[in-house]
Enzyme design. Structure first.
Site, PDB file in Angstrom:
ATOM      1  N   LYS A 216      -2.188   9.543  -1.201  1.00 35.20           N
ATOM      2  CA  LYS A 216      -3.234   8.564  -1.490  1.00 35.20           C
ATOM      3  C   LYS A 216      -2.919   7.284  -0.725  1.00 35.20           C
ATOM      4  O   LYS A 216      -2.109   6.471  -1.151  1.00 35.20           O
ATOM      5  CB  LYS A 216      -3.321   8.243  -2.985  1.00 35.20           C
ATOM      6  CG  LYS A 216      -4.559   7.396  -3.320  1.00 35.20           C
ATOM      7  CD  LYS A 216      -4.529   6.873  -4.737  1.00 35.20           C
ATOM      8  CE  LYS A 216      -3.870   5.514  -4.837  1.00 35.20           C
ATOM      9  NZ  LYS A 216      -4.628   4.445  -4.128  1.00 35.20           N
TER      10      LYS A 216
ATOM     11  N   GLU B  28       9.832   1.891  -2.968  1.00 30.07           N
ATOM     12  CA  GLU B  28      10.097   0.628  -2.273  1.00 30.07           C
ATOM     13  C   GLU B  28       9.104  -0.388  -2.815  1.00 30.07           C
ATOM     14  O   GLU B  28       7.888  -0.242  -2.634  1.00 30.07           O
ATOM     15  CB  GLU B  28       9.948   0.752  -0.760  1.00 30.07           C
ATOM     16  CG  GLU B  28      10.383  -0.539  -0.067  1.00 30.07           C
ATOM     17  CD  GLU B  28       9.916  -0.673   1.354  1.00 30.07           C
ATOM     18  OE1 GLU B  28       9.187  -1.646   1.638  1.00 30.07           O
ATOM     19  OE2 GLU B  28      10.279   0.189   2.172  1.00 30.07           O
TER      20      GLU B  28
ATOM     21  N   GLU C  75       6.915 -13.418  -5.761  1.00 26.54           N
ATOM     22  CA  GLU C  75       6.546 -13.014  -4.412  1.00 26.54           C
ATOM     23  C   GLU C  75       5.138 -13.502  -4.088  1.00 26.54           C
ATOM     24  O   GLU C  75       4.197 -13.278  -4.843  1.00 26.54           O
ATOM     25  CB  GLU C  75       6.608 -11.494  -4.291  1.00 26.54           C
ATOM     26  CG  GLU C  75       6.324 -10.971  -2.892  1.00 26.54           C
ATOM     27  CD  GLU C  75       6.410  -9.458  -2.818  1.00 26.54           C
ATOM     28  OE1 GLU C  75       6.736  -8.947  -1.732  1.00 26.54           O
ATOM     29  OE2 GLU C  75       6.149  -8.785  -3.826  1.00 26.54           O
TER      30      GLU C  75
ATOM     31  N   CYS D 191       6.830  -6.414   3.141  1.00 26.69           N
ATOM     32  CA  CYS D 191       7.805  -6.395   2.044  1.00 26.69           C
ATOM     33  C   CYS D 191       9.143  -7.003   2.450  1.00 26.69           C
ATOM     34  O   CYS D 191       9.840  -7.564   1.615  1.00 26.69           O
ATOM     35  CB  CYS D 191       8.017  -4.958   1.551  1.00 26.69           C
ATOM     36  SG  CYS D 191       6.565  -4.244   0.758  1.00 26.69           S
TER      37      CYS D 191
END
Length: 558
Positions: A222, A295, A427, A329
């Site tokens: 996906k 991750e 973040e 990231c």
């Protein structure tokens, strides 16, 4: 996080979306003149309606499926009209994958290798198609998109040429020297679920599938809806390279709709995304007793030591903080600079940042592109506004650029950031970095480690040994010395992944392919085992074995 909405599957809606996707962009969509293709249709010439429709047809969905329309970040205009998969479609994909996987697992490693190397060549030969797709769907610059092409070329070549040494049967030391013949085998997990994000639509989609496929698994994937075309393009190329039908399939839809079917049928899960979503996936995988590799987010730190080359470190900071508009990231959001060189470094960093060219162009003329979706622009804007309202100083940037397009935000450097500001610990995932001073190396390491995340870090020093020593004390899965993130990421023979809230499991290297396998030990005992023969009493047998163990120890046998 895709900017999509589901609509009924009417031909009228589809035609309208395609027409809108080729409409003229707004009058001020770039900071510099765009290429002729971008000025003419709003999309590069390679992204024809026919190509988009052909890629969309690879989505596993019913003929009468609902549709989802994605928007181009550069202009906000409709881009792709995609079918939406249902849980039943996901179930059907897994059923086909299980059949296809049996034949694929029986395919020799040499044949799998040939397919991956052909895929490598096709990616390189048709890279302009991928670059156009990534820019159109994600809004990144062509420079940043090209790094994804390089990454997939390296990944496909690496696993094509190294999989055999990881996967072929290996002799292991037996329980009794000579008499025990022990072999380690590696079997594919079966059907792997890969859930890939929008920020690196080629690297994360194809990169994770490559290792799983090379290990003999089938994949049901996906991709994020916003960048599904890029993922579908990689699937299309893999089939052109010779991958059998059914071995790699893609579904499109919201996690709230099809996530359950993806989890309930998976033999293993590879997920890249937010920490919150990763926690839910880890919980679901644990409930089913299947493996997962995650991750997740990062609040990555860069440390500039007092002996660093200031010009090189300033260049490195630009490369660390602003690629893909900070939507990476492993990009840097916290920058710690030795107090003795802080003023010089900040001046150099700010000057370079203010010189960056921000805008939209389907060529290599732009330094910083667009954010990808409105939610990212909202987060970036709120984080910066909150910090400024609470006393942060804007050294560069600090505002959105609607004159360039709907989702542009200037590369931003902040100082005087305090713990009560949202972006201090959370973040941002945008082109924003906060600069902090430190006095001693120990303080810098403590500050860098003062986060639940642990994905990537960067250390800059004039001494390689000093830089590596500091790097070894930073709590992060990858740490780069005198580089931003490319050195560790590009070292594909070494594992890459996060610690703490940045996830677990690794991609790249041996870990990146062995995680998709089940190890099996086959031990053949010959002539005599640990049970005494009938002619020897248990007491005598214990004495003999004790003596044998002492001899083996004295002989240095492990």
């Amino acid at each position: 996080m895709a900017t999509d909405h589901v609509t009924p599957p009417t031909a009228k809606a589809a035609a309208k979306a395609r027409a809108a996707s080729t409409a003229e962009p707004g009058p001020a969509s770039t900071v510099t003149p765009s290429t002729a293709a971008a000025r003419g249709s709003g999309l590069p010439a390679s992204l024809t309606a026919a190509r988009i429709e052909r890629l969309a047809a690879r989505v596993v969905a019913a003929p009468d499926a609902a549709r989802v329309i994605t928007n181009a970040p550069y202009t906000g205009a409709p881009l792709a009209d995609l079918p939406v998969s249902t849980p039943a479609d996901v179930e059907h994909a897994f059923a086909r994958a299980r059949i296809a996987q049996k034949a694929w697992a029986a395919t020799s490693l040499s044949q799998r290798k040939k397919i991956l190397l052909r895929f490598h060549d096709l990616v390189m030969a048709r890279q302009d198609e991928a670059l156009d797709l990534m820019q159109a769907e994600n809004g990144k610059t062509r420079r940043d998109a090209f790094l994804e092409v390089v990454d997939i070329a390296i990944t496909s070549r690496y696993y094509a040429r190294n999989a055999a040494r990881y996967l072929e049967p290996k002799r292991r030391r037996g329980a009794i020297p000579v008499l025990t013949h022990t072999t380690e085998l590696r079997h594919p997990k079966g059907v792997v679920t890969v859930i890939s994000p929008w920020n690196y639509p080629l690297s994360m989609a194809a990169g994770d599938a490559i290792a799983a496929l090379m290990a003999g698994n089938a994949v049901v994937q996906k991709p994020d809806t916003q960048t599904a075309l890029t993922a579908l393009w990689s699937l299309d190329l893999m089939h052109a390279a010779g991958l059998p039908a059914g071995v790699w399939q893609m579904v499109v839809g919201r996690g709230s709709s099809i996530g359950g079917a993806l989890m309930d049928n998976a033999d293993y899960v590879m997920f890249t995304g937010s920490t919150a979503s990763g926690r839910r996936i880890a919980s679901d995988a644990g409930r089913r007793l299947v493996g997962a590799s995650l991750e997740l987010g990062g609040k990555n730190a860069m440390i500039v030591l007092d002996d660093a080359d200031i010009d090189k470190a300033a260049d490195g900071a630009v490369a660390a903080c602003f690629p893909s508009a900070g939507q990476l990231c492993v990009s840097i959001e916290r920058l710690y600079v030795a107090e003795s060189i802080r003023d010089q470094f900040v001046a150099a960093f700010v000057a370079r940042t203010k010189m960056l060219k921000i805008g939209a162009a389907y060529d290599y003329s732009i330094d910083v592109g667009s954010l990808t979706n409105p939610s990212q622009l909202k987060t970036v804007t709120e984080h910066v506004d909150d910090a400024v309202a609470k006393g942060a100083t804007v050294l560069a940037g600090g505002k959105a650029r609607p004159d360039l397009g709907p989702l542009f935000y200037e590369p931003t450097i902040l100082a005087d950031v305090t713990p009560d500001m949202t972006l201090c610990e959370h973040e941002t995932f945008g082109p924003v970095v906060s600069v902090y001073p430190f006095r001693a190396d120990d303080e810098a390491i403590t500050l860098a480690n003062a986060t639940p995340y642990g994905l990537n870090a960067s250390v800059w020093s004039g001494s390689g040994s000093r830089g590596r020593a500091v790097a070894a004390r930073v709590h992060a899965g990858t740490v780069n010395v005198n580089e931003a993130f490319a050195a560790a990421w590009g070292s594909i023979d070494a594992p890459m992944g996060g610690m703490g809230d940045s996830g677990f499991g690794r991609r790249h290297g041996a870990d990146g392919i062995l995680k998709y396998t089940e190890p099996q030990t086959v031990a053949h005992q010959r002539i005599q085992g640990f049970t005494p023969p009938a002619s020897i009493s248990p007491e005598t047998w214990a004495t003999l074995l004790t003596g044998a163990l002492k001899v083996l120890k004295a002989a240095g046998v492990r």
